[in-house]
Design a protein around this motif. Sequence first.
Motif, PDB file in Angstrom:
ATOM      1  N   LEU A  22       0.603  -1.267  -0.131  1.00 37.84           N
ATOM      2  CA  LEU A  22       0.112  -0.029   0.164  1.00 37.84           C
ATOM      3  C   LEU A  22       0.758   1.275  -0.029  1.00 37.84           C
ATOM      4  N   VAL A  23       1.564   1.460   0.983  1.00 36.30           N
ATOM      5  CA  VAL A  23       2.364   2.603   1.168  1.00 36.30           C
ATOM      6  C   VAL A  23       3.339   2.959  -0.066  1.00 36.30           C
ATOM      7  N   ALA A  24       4.236   1.834  -0.303  1.00 39.30           N
ATOM      8  CA  ALA A  24       5.440   2.106  -1.528  1.00 39.30           C
ATOM      9  C   ALA A  24       4.671   2.175  -2.739  1.00 39.30           C
ATOM     10  N   PRO A  25       3.608   1.683  -3.044  1.00 38.92           N
ATOM     11  CA  PRO A  25       2.969   2.083  -4.431  1.00 38.92           C
ATOM     12  C   PRO A  25       2.110   3.274  -4.430  1.00 38.92           C
ATOM     13  N   ALA A  26       1.792   3.941  -3.282  1.00 41.29           N
ATOM     14  CA  ALA A  26       1.151   5.203  -3.300  1.00 41.29           C
ATOM     15  C   ALA A  26       2.139   6.373  -3.459  1.00 41.29           C
ATOM     16  N   ILE A  27       3.643   6.181  -2.725  1.00 48.04           N
ATOM     17  CA  ILE A  27       4.215   7.233  -2.906  1.00 48.04           C
ATOM     18  C   ILE A  27       5.028   6.843  -4.103  1.00 48.04           C
ATOM     19  N   GLU A  28       5.316   6.109  -4.777  1.00 50.34           N
ATOM     20  CA  GLU A  28       5.834   5.772  -5.919  1.00 50.34           C
ATOM     21  C   GLU A  28       4.969   6.205  -7.194  1.00 50.34           C
ATOM     22  N   GLU A  29       4.119   5.985  -6.931  1.00 51.74           N
ATOM     23  CA  GLU A  29       3.067   6.301  -7.982  1.00 51.74           C
ATOM     24  C   GLU A  29       3.201   8.131  -8.308  1.00 51.74           C
ATOM     25  N   LEU A  30       2.833   8.560  -6.903  1.00 49.02           N
ATOM     26  CA  LEU A  30       2.693  10.109  -6.718  1.00 49.02           C
ATOM     27  C   LEU A  30       4.045  10.642  -7.337  1.00 49.02           C
ATOM     28  N   LEU A  31       5.258  10.198  -6.881  1.00 51.85           N
ATOM     29  CA  LEU A  31       6.461  10.674  -7.446  1.00 51.85           C
ATOM     30  C   LEU A  31       6.825  10.487  -8.715  1.00 51.85           C
ATOM     31  N   TYR A  32       6.771   9.261  -9.335  1.00 49.29           N
ATOM     32  CA  TYR A  32       7.123   8.957 -10.849  1.00 49.29           C
ATOM     33  C   TYR A  32       6.024   8.953 -11.675  1.00 49.29           C
ATOM     34  N   ARG A  33       4.537   8.719 -11.438  1.00 50.41           N
ATOM     35  CA  ARG A  33       3.631   9.139 -12.206  1.00 50.41           C
ATOM     36  C   ARG A  33       2.931  10.413 -12.042  1.00 50.41           C
ATOM     37  N   GLY A  34       2.857  10.916 -11.019  1.00 45.67           N
ATOM     38  CA  GLY A  34       2.284  12.357 -10.770  1.00 45.67           C
ATOM     39  C   GLY A  34       3.370  13.425 -10.969  1.00 45.67           C
ATOM     40  N   TYR A  35       4.526  13.464 -10.436  1.00 45.63           N
ATOM     41  CA  TYR A  35       5.383  14.537 -10.392  1.00 45.63           C
ATOM     42  C   TYR A  35       6.288  14.403 -11.780  1.00 45.63           C
ATOM     43  N   LEU A  36       7.049  13.046 -11.969  1.00 49.54           N
ATOM     44  CA  LEU A  36       8.061  12.995 -12.895  1.00 49.54           C
ATOM     45  C   LEU A  36       7.238  12.818 -14.140  1.00 49.54           C
ATOM     46  N   LEU A  37       6.407  12.014 -14.455  1.00 50.40           N
ATOM     47  CA  LEU A  37       5.626  11.965 -15.650  1.00 50.40           C
ATOM     48  C   LEU A  37       5.112  13.277 -16.301  1.00 50.40           C
ATOM     49  N   GLY A  38       4.415  14.029 -15.165  1.00 57.04           N
ATOM     50  CA  GLY A  38       3.985  15.172 -15.602  1.00 57.04           C
ATOM     51  C   GLY A  38       4.831  16.100 -15.981  1.00 57.04           C
ATOM     52  N   ALA A  39       6.344  16.364 -15.353  1.00 56.46           N
ATOM     53  CA  ALA A  39       7.223  17.048 -15.658  1.00 56.46           C
ATOM     54  C   ALA A  39       7.626  16.830 -17.230  1.00 56.46           C
ATOM     55  N   LEU A  40       7.776  15.560 -17.352  1.00 54.05           N
ATOM     56  CA  LEU A  40       8.188  15.138 -18.705  1.00 54.05           C
ATOM     57  C   LEU A  40       7.191  15.339 -19.866  1.00 54.05           C
TER      58      LEU A  40
END
Length: 239
Positions: free
Chosen positions: A150-168
Amino acid sequence: MATNAMDAPSAGRAKLFSGWMVAGLLALHVAALTVIHYVVGPMLGISPSTPDLIAATIVSAAVIVISLVRRDVTTADRRARVLAVLPRWNAATILTIVGALAISQIPLGIMALQGNTVWQMGAAEKLAIGEALAASGGASSIALVVATVLVAPAIEELLYRGYLLGALRERMPAFAAVLVSALLFVFVLHFEPSNLVAAFCLGLGTGWCALRTSSLLPGFVVHAASNAFGLWYLSLAAA
């Protein structure tokens, strides 16, 4: 039709995602995981392979990151830009999740065809985690499962699909953004020989979910399921 929060880049629109900010968040997350797991824990006499330290590391690093981005996940307009919103639950969303699950489990399918039954075979530390999970019980096992599934997928999705993918996505076409974000997901967070292909496929699947649904939740479902499968296989290997 709902507006896609990851529309094609527009020259006239100010970029919300600073490249340096996103890079700093990713670096901070990795640094927190590393220091807590390999420095603080051992200094306290706790082995890195114990379920308690693994769970504490994941949760502590997540708390550190959330404390810095709490404005983005509590303000409605900015929350939408990092995709921390609910998707439309329709047939298209369900099919996207199913397709992403299939993509994320390609390595498992290849291993099954080869006669193997354990995901991430050959990683001694991960097999030690499986042994610890199989041997421990009660609160330790529950904490490890909650942190990993639960916790790891939530924070990793926020960082890598929310912030990183958003920036790219503000700087390049959709396909390229998903590909680059998946590669960075591997090389920044999951750079282990036994896990490279699995992490890359997971990054592709969840990135595709983010673009198709304009929400982190479908990708979180895929990520959580993948991690749950991984723990199950590791515990089977150690049993």
